[in-house]
Design an enzyme around this catalytic site. Structure first.
Site, short mmCIF file in Angstrom:
data_model
loop_
_atom_site.label_atom_id
_atom_site.label_comp_id
_atom_site.label_asym_id
_atom_site.label_seq_id
_atom_site.Cartn_x
_atom_site.Cartn_y
_atom_site.Cartn_z
N HIS A 1 0.44 -1.20 -0.23
CA HIS A 1 0.29 0.10 0.03
C HIS A 1 0.96 1.61 -0.34
O HIS A 1 0.78 2.31 -0.60
CB HIS A 1 -1.14 -0.16 1.08
C1 BDR Z 1 -2.67 0.60 5.54
O1 BDR Z 1 -3.04 -0.23 7.02
C2 BDR Z 1 -2.12 -0.49 7.74
O2 BDR Z 1 -2.21 -1.11 7.76
C3 BDR Z 1 -1.24 -0.13 6.32
O3 BDR Z 1 0.28 0.44 6.71
C4 BDR Z 1 -1.26 0.93 5.22
O4 BDR Z 1 -1.16 2.41 5.79
C5 BDR Z 1 -4.02 -0.40 3.98
O5 BDR Z 1 -5.04 -0.41 4.59
#
Ligand code: BDR
Ligand code: CA
Length: 312
Positions: A242
């Site tokens: 992400h």
């Molecule tokens: C987001 O949530 C976190 O677990 C990850 O680091 C990312 O920023 C994804 O949904």
């Protein structure tokens, strides 16, 4: 070319670590500081993890500030089921040499925005939006000085990941997200619609590992842990990476496609708390407040990431 000045607000997290590494490896970017927020794991771990990651990059000179230890109005929800107990499971962690800064993250952000020329500092937000909402509430004078906000959060066509309708970063602190999306700052959103297209496939992780330098090998080890949960959940080869999409947007926006839309945050409904309601088809007449990315060239993204991490 003058490097773009950024502050990274983060809750590391293996994918946050990849974003920090990408930024620190890139000469086009000048990281003014890293601010930590509670999210994937509690604040005591996210701020420590941020310091560990900067040191792995050979950048122990980067100051790390601790911010909010809980959302504005709710109990903290964490994601150890994805990131492991430490937030950075997959590698052996160590005690970072540089202590956490005494100044609160929110004060650091406010002071930096006041001291840097107006319109020159980009805020890169990789976790729940609590710290930045506090900045906006506490110092309305700095809001117009922010060049832009680029954040990982939300999901629309792709739905949610922590609930059927909400993505984790927005879900954890929806009241903060509402403040940030309503602040009138130029804002780019990297939702699950994009991040679910950048998968850490075996081939990509092996290419990263083959760089051979410490940061790349550490990241490959982290990713092999990180992707396990998502591979099982989504049935894919590799998991979504992400947060580095935020930094990739600054380096090479041409790899993304999206459009300017109105985005509102659901804070009332229990069923769809934290949903990002994106008016993609312009059916409401509400004013545009974000550029929402929907597509990405995943090979171009990983070519950039792997090449850059090899420089560390
Ligand atoms: C987001 O949530 C976190 O677990 C990850 O680091 C990312 O920023 C994804 O949904
Ligand atoms: Ca994150």
């Amino acid at each position: 070319m003058t490097p773009q000045k950024i502050i990274i607000d983060t809750d590391p997290g293996q994918d946050d670590a990849a974003a920090i590494m990408l930024a620190l490896a890139s000469p086009e970017i000048d990281v003014l500081g890293v601010t930590a927020v509670a999210g994937n794991v509690p604040l005591a771990l996210t701020e420590r993890n941020a310091r560990i990651v900067t040191e792995i990059c050979g950048r122990g000179d980067i100051a790390v500030y601790a911010g909010a230890d809980k959302p504005l109005a709710r109990k903290l929800v964490t994601a150890e089921h994805v990131h492991g107990k430490t937030g950075l499971d997959g590698v052996d962690l160590f005690d970072p040499g540089r202590p956490i800064e005494k100044k609160h993250a929110v004060d650091f952000i406010i002071e930096t925005l006041r001291s840097e020329p107006a319109g020159t500092v980009t805020l890169c937000l990789l976790g729940p939006l609590t710290n930045i909402a506090m900045v906006i509430e506490r110092a309305p004078d700095v809001v117009g000085r922010i060049k832009q906000i680029v954040l990982m959060g939300g999901g629309f066509f792709e739905g949610g990941n922590i609930t059927p309708s909400a993505e984790f970063n927005i879900y954890v602190d929806p009241e903060a997200a509402k403040i940030v999306f309503g602040a009138g700052v130029p804002l780019t959103m990297m939702p699950l619609d994009v991040t679910h297209k950048v998968l850490t496939t075996k081939v990509r992780v092996e290419r990263l590992r083959a760089n051979g330098n410490r940061a790349s090998v550490v990241m490959a080890d982290m990713l092999e842990f990180f992707e396990r949960f998502d591979e099982e959940k989504y049935g894919t080869d590799g998991g979504p990476l992400h947060d580095p999409t935020v930094i990739a947007w600054l380096l090479d926006p041409g790899m993304f496609a999206g459009r300017h839309c109105n985005v509102e945050i659901e804070t009332g409904s229990e069923l769809s708390l934290g949903a990002t309601v994106v008016d993609w088809w312009k059916v409401t007449g509400r004013p545009e407040n974000a550029f929402v990315a929907r597509d990405v060239d995943a090979d171009r993204f990983f070519d950039l990431l792997i090449e850059r991490l090899g420089r560390l």
